[in-house]
Design an enzyme around this catalytic site. Structure first.
Site, PDB file in Angstrom:
ATOM      1  CG  PHE A 115      26.122   6.613   9.191  1.00  0.00           C
ATOM      2  CD1 PHE A 115      25.493   5.617   8.503  1.00  0.00           C
ATOM      3  CD2 PHE A 115      28.049   6.702   8.964  1.00  0.00           C
ATOM      4  CE1 PHE A 115      26.487   4.764   7.376  1.00  0.00           C
ATOM      5  CE2 PHE A 115      28.197   6.394   7.809  1.00  0.00           C
ATOM      6  CZ  PHE A 115      27.709   5.703   7.282  1.00  0.00           C
ATOM      7  CD  GLN A 228      35.864   7.903  14.180  1.00  0.00           C
ATOM      8  OE1 GLN A 228      36.166   8.077  12.157  1.00  0.00           O
ATOM      9  NE2 GLN A 228      35.106   8.648  14.387  1.00  0.00           N
ATOM     10  CG  HIS A 230      34.800   1.795  11.663  1.00  0.00           C
ATOM     11  ND1 HIS A 230      34.384   0.966  11.762  1.00  0.00           N
ATOM     12  CD2 HIS A 230      34.493   2.954  10.511  1.00  0.00           C
ATOM     13  CE1 HIS A 230      32.921   1.521  10.835  1.00  0.00           C
ATOM     14  NE2 HIS A 230      32.812   2.375  10.647  1.00  0.00           N
ATOM     15  CG  LEU A 240      34.682   0.125   7.675  1.00  0.00           C
ATOM     16  CD1 LEU A 240      34.819   0.405   8.723  1.00  0.00           C
ATOM     17  CD2 LEU A 240      34.280   1.399   7.191  1.00  0.00           C
ATOM     18  CD  GLU A 243      28.701   5.222  11.942  1.00  0.00           C
ATOM     19  OE1 GLU A 243      30.017   4.585  12.084  1.00  0.00           O
ATOM     20  OE2 GLU A 243      27.875   6.044  12.258  1.00  0.00           O
ATOM     21  NE  ARG A 274      32.112   5.557  12.310  1.00  0.00           N
ATOM     22  CZ  ARG A 274      32.303   5.999  10.622  1.00  0.00           C
ATOM     23  NH1 ARG A 274      33.572   6.651  11.020  1.00  0.00           N
ATOM     24  NH2 ARG A 274      31.671   5.867   9.668  1.00  0.00           N
ATOM     25  CG  HIS A 338      37.897   3.943  10.271  1.00  0.00           C
ATOM     26  ND1 HIS A 338      37.872   3.101   8.894  1.00  0.00           N
ATOM     27  CD2 HIS A 338      37.155   5.295  10.048  1.00  0.00           C
ATOM     28  CE1 HIS A 338      36.653   3.797   7.838  1.00  0.00           C
ATOM     29  NE2 HIS A 338      36.741   4.911   8.831  1.00  0.00           N
ATOM     30  NE  ARG A 373      35.717  10.196   8.906  1.00  0.00           N
ATOM     31  CZ  ARG A 373      35.078   9.588   8.372  1.00  0.00           C
ATOM     32  NH1 ARG A 373      34.189   9.647   8.223  1.00  0.00           N
ATOM     33  NH2 ARG A 373      35.960   8.367   8.694  1.00  0.00           N
TER      34      ARG A 373
HETATM   35  C1  LIG Z   1      37.200   1.396   4.402  1.00  0.00           C
HETATM   36  C2  LIG Z   1      36.770   2.226   4.640  1.00  0.00           C
HETATM   37  C3  LIG Z   1      35.380   3.127   4.042  1.00  0.00           C
HETATM   38  C4  LIG Z   1      35.548   4.635   4.580  1.00  0.00           C
HETATM   39  N1  LIG Z   1      33.641   4.667   3.997  1.00  0.00           N
HETATM   40  C5  LIG Z   1      33.619   5.846   4.190  1.00  0.00           C
HETATM   41  C6  LIG Z   1      32.170   5.767   4.476  1.00  0.00           C
HETATM   42  O1  LIG Z   1      30.900   5.690   3.763  1.00  0.00           O
HETATM   43  N2  LIG Z   1      32.215   7.470   4.279  1.00  0.00           N
HETATM   44  C7  LIG Z   1      32.590   8.700   4.377  1.00  0.00           C
HETATM   45  O2  LIG Z   1      32.552  10.014   5.311  1.00  0.00           O
HETATM   46  N3  LIG Z   1      34.382   8.231   5.020  1.00  0.00           N
HETATM   47  C8  LIG Z   1      34.855   6.902   4.475  1.00  0.00           C
HETATM   48  N4  LIG Z   1      35.829   7.030   4.919  1.00  0.00           N
HETATM   49  C9  LIG Z   1      36.867   8.172   4.817  1.00  0.00           C
HETATM   50  C10 LIG Z   1      37.215   7.636   4.142  1.00  0.00           C
HETATM   51  O3  LIG Z   1      36.733   6.856   3.033  1.00  0.00           O
HETATM   52  C11 LIG Z   1      38.044   8.950   3.317  1.00  0.00           C
HETATM   53  O4  LIG Z   1      38.606   9.612   4.060  1.00  0.00           O
HETATM   54  C12 LIG Z   1      38.318   9.872   1.969  1.00  0.00           C
HETATM   55  O5  LIG Z   1      37.946   8.873   0.636  1.00  0.00           O
HETATM   56  C13 LIG Z   1      39.899   9.963   1.646  1.00  0.00           C
HETATM   57  O6  LIG Z   1      40.031  10.641   0.580  1.00  0.00           O
HETATM   58  P1  LIG Z   1      40.740  11.187   0.166  1.00  0.00           P
HETATM   59  O7  LIG Z   1      41.045  12.155  -1.801  1.00  0.00           O
HETATM   60  O8  LIG Z   1      41.367  12.406   1.394  1.00  0.00           O
HETATM   61  O9  LIG Z   1      42.406  10.714   0.229  1.00  0.00           O
HETATM   62  P2  LIG Z   1      42.876   8.914  -0.399  1.00  0.00           P
HETATM   63  O10 LIG Z   1      41.768   8.358  -1.859  1.00  0.00           O
HETATM   64  O11 LIG Z   1      43.383   8.214   0.014  1.00  0.00           O
HETATM   65  O12 LIG Z   1      43.525   9.797  -2.245  1.00  0.00           O
HETATM   66  C14 LIG Z   1      44.932   9.496  -2.044  1.00  0.00           C
HETATM   67  C15 LIG Z   1      45.397  10.401  -3.237  1.00  0.00           C
HETATM   68  O13 LIG Z   1      47.043  10.708  -2.801  1.00  0.00           O
HETATM   69  C16 LIG Z   1      47.258   9.648  -3.055  1.00  0.00           C
HETATM   70  N5  LIG Z   1      48.422   9.855  -3.030  1.00  0.00           N
HETATM   71  C17 LIG Z   1      49.212  10.247  -1.632  1.00  0.00           C
HETATM   72  N6  LIG Z   1      50.627   9.782  -1.547  1.00  0.00           N
HETATM   73  C18 LIG Z   1      51.487  10.534  -2.388  1.00  0.00           C
HETATM   74  C19 LIG Z   1      52.623  10.691  -3.123  1.00  0.00           C
HETATM   75  N7  LIG Z   1      53.569  10.869  -2.345  1.00  0.00           N
HETATM   76  N8  LIG Z   1      52.453  11.352  -4.955  1.00  0.00           N
HETATM   77  C20 LIG Z   1      51.474  11.464  -4.977  1.00  0.00           C
HETATM   78  N9  LIG Z   1      50.569  11.128  -4.639  1.00  0.00           N
HETATM   79  C21 LIG Z   1      49.952  10.775  -3.795  1.00  0.00           C
HETATM   80  C22 LIG Z   1      47.304   8.132  -3.973  1.00  0.00           C
HETATM   81  O14 LIG Z   1      47.882   7.560  -5.474  1.00  0.00           O
HETATM   82  C23 LIG Z   1      45.796   9.162  -4.094  1.00  0.00           C
HETATM   83  O15 LIG Z   1      45.575   9.509  -5.202  1.00  0.00           O
HETATM   84  C24 LIG Z   1      36.169   5.098   4.509  1.00  0.00           C
HETATM   85  C25 LIG Z   1      37.371   4.997   5.074  1.00  0.00           C
HETATM   86  C26 LIG Z   1      37.400   3.348   4.769  1.00  0.00           C
HETATM   87  C27 LIG Z   1      39.209   3.482   5.257  1.00  0.00           C
END
Ligand SMILES: Cc1cc2nc3c(=O)[nH]c(=O)nc-3n(C[C@H](O)[C@H](O)[C@H](O)COP(=O)(O)OP(=O)(O)OC[C@H]3O[C@@H](n4cnc5c(N)ncnc54)[C@H](O)[C@@H]3O)c2cc1C
Length: 561
Positions: A115, A228, A230, A240, A243, A274, A338, A373
């Protein structure tokens, strides 16, 4: 009134990992989520999760930590980075022991792909659907521990009584009632803020809710200017292209068919970090070497078999949006919003300044990503820091008796909703959100300058004032009032956007994802410090620079790839 020891807001990877850790440690824990956990945005993560397993080449957590500190353009706090990288191999094994299906090498060990910005191939993956696979693994654990999930509950406010966190207020989307949820410890795991921009790889739910709620409760947001972009997103819809496509050997081409990245990153080419790749692409496009505002991602030479085995999802996503099959044709791509490197300020245990309040995952800023990142480090952060926050929270609650129910916060939140519902004219949430998206996309994108940033700050101030004084919700109904929920999300997005624009304006240097054309150099003498943005009674956020960047091993040097 609902009571639990620990309440996690968010059912994505960070939230579920935190909940499982708390349950394994015997705490009474619940998850509050505005959607079913398995639909969380983490499920979109494609390319993989980093850990120095050394399965393909010699590797060590220290190498991973060095790459991350360098990738952060030396703004990351190094002890937080070291904690993440040291724990990474354990967490991959932890996931594997709970049934997570990683792709394999022929000898059966977990496969790892290169990566951007990484010294060796250390990204573990499940084809190009890694997030979804880990999400389902954690969901099974939630079921195993019978963890209570308050689904379709939208958190609106954080309760703080006598200086300690005492839970939250949530809006039950099914019946339109606000509920007080008392907790000895509250963990934000609410994801990122990509929806500040017109086009983003982020889903509709990535609306900065946790950041806005914490900010409004008086907890600072840190390093928000570092957004960031992407390098490989589809022009048509912002989706997306992982990568992993470049990790597997994909090329970036300009209109002349030239692999331009070696001009900008002579050693790493397409696998530079990135921020470097996005700037290079945007420069090619601005200088007229793009095609219809894009450059091309070319994976044809990988061959049909490898594309179908390792990158099946992005091939389909590209076909749906562009009509082009990546097996036969290069895909037009451009940089897009992103990942939110900034977020709720925490220490290296995920603890905020308010006892009993934690944050983990994309909503948090433990400062492991600094100014940029590395791919694969975000999934890792959700898992490592979700677990760390829960571990600390479970220890913390041992010293807490019962908490005082914050009826005051419940009333404040009810008043806010009543204000939005009782007005019948004024400005509408969608129009304000569009105004915010537009100024962010025009003025706080890859290249920034004083004039554009000042324009954004001024426009966001207008939007903030209009929201507070005139915004109204047309739908007055109680059941699944998405008009109201979207408007509440817009409120939080405006907070995040204001912190980003103001932080970017005041930071007079270029570092990582913040690229100022009027201050093109990194300035370590003046700027080895974090930006803390505090709520300021409706005025522009108040910035403070009292938190210095922590260096353990690696002094800032010239960063090249
Ligand atoms: C398309 C894409 C591909 C990616 N690929 C990678 C990768 O391959 N490798 C990598 O390391 N990173 C990757 N990332 C980044 C990574 O996926 C995210 O940063 C990470 O998954 C975020 O996880 P999280 O648990 O913090 O938030 P999220 O998965 O966004 O979860 C947030 C949660 O909070 C809840 N929530 C939000 N607001 C409220 C509220 N007001 N009340 C109650 N619940 C709420 C939602 O319901 C959800 O359950 C990618 C990002 C994207 C967009």
């Amino acid at each position: 009134m609902i009571n639990h020891d620990v309440v996690v807001i968010g059912g994505g990877l960070a939230g579920m990992r935190a909940a499982v850790e708390a349950a394994e440690r015997g705490a009474d824990v619940a998850v509050v989520s505005k959607m079913h956990p398995v639909r969380s945005h983490s499920g979109a993560a494609q390319g993989g999760i980093n850990a120095a397993l050394g399965n393909r080449e010699d590797d060590a957590p220290e190498n991973h930590a060095f790459d991350t500190a360098k990738g952060s353009d030396y703004l990351g706090d190094q002890s937080a980075i070291e904690a993440m990288c040291e724990d990474a191999p354990n967490q991959i094994i932890w996931l594997e022991h709970r049934g997570c299906i990683f792709s394999r090498m022929p000898d059966g060990r977990i496969a790892q792909r290169p990566f951007g910005g990484a010294g060796s191939p250390r990204t573990c993956y499940s084809a190009d659907v890694t997030g979804l696979v880990i999400l389902h693994t954690l969901w099974e654990q939630l079921e195993r521990f019978n963890i209570k999930v308050y689904e379709e509950y939208f958190a609106t406010g954080l309760c703080i009584e006598d200086g300690i966190g005492t839970g939250l207020v949530a809006y039950n989307m099914r019946n339109g009632e606000l509920e007080l949820i008392n907790a000895k410890a509250t963990i934000f795991a609410t994801g990122g803020a990509g929806r500040m921009y017109l086009k983003t790889t982020n889903g509709y739910a990535s609306t900065a809710d946790g950041m806005g709620i914490a900010f409004q409760a008086g907890i600072p947001l840190m390093d928000m200017e570092f957004m960031q972009f992407h390098p490989t997103t589809l022009k048509e819809n912002g989706v997306l292209m992982t990568e992993g496509a470049r990790g597997e050997g994909g090329h970036l081409l300009n209109a002349a068919g030239e692999r331009f990245m070696f001009k900008y990153a002579p050693n790493k080419g397409e696998l530079a970090s990135r921020d470097v790749v996005s700037r290079a692409e945007w420069t090619e496009i601005l200088e007229g070497r793009g095609i219809d505002g894009c450059v091309l991602l070319d994976i044809r030479h990988l061959g049909r078999e490898k594309i179908l085995e390792r990158l099946p999802q992005i091939r389909e996503l590209a076909m749906d949006a562009t009509g082009k099959d990546a097996i036969d044709e290069p895909i037009p791509i451009l940089p897009g919003a992103h990942y939110t490197m900034g977020g709720i300020e925490t220490d290296k245990w995920g603890a905020t300044r308010v006892p009993g309040v934690y944050a983990a995952g994309e909503t948090a800023c433990a400062s492991v990503h600094g100014a940029n990142r590395l791919g694969g480090n975000s999934l890792l952060e959700t898992i490592v820091y979700g677990a760390r926050a829960a571990r600390h929270a479970v220890d913390y609650i041992k010293g807490v008796g019962t908490v005082k129910p914050s009826v005051r916060t419940l009333k404040e939140q009810q008043d806010k909703i009543d204000r939005l519902l009782s007005r019948n004219s004024g400005e509408r949430g969608p129009a304000l959100r569009h105004a915010m998206n537009k100024t962010m996309s025009e003025n706080t994108f890859i290249f920034r300058d004083q004039k554009g940033l000042q324009t954004a700050v001024d426009e966001l101030r207008r939007v903030r004032k209009a929201f507070d004084e005139t915004c109204y919700v047309m739908d007055k109904s109680k059941t699944f009032n998405t008009d109201l929920v979207n408007t509440l999300e817009t409120d939080f997005l405006i907070d995040a956007a204001q912190c980003l624009a103001k932080g970017a304006l005041e930071r007079t240097e270029s570092r990582g994802a913040q690229s100022r054309t009027d201050f093109p150099e990194r300035n370590d003498e003046q700027w080895m410090k974090h930006t803390l943005a505090w709520r300021n009674n409706g005025d522009d956020p108040k910035l403070d620079y009292s938190r210095a960047v922590e260096i353990t091993k690696w002094q800032p040097t010239v960063r090249s790839y």
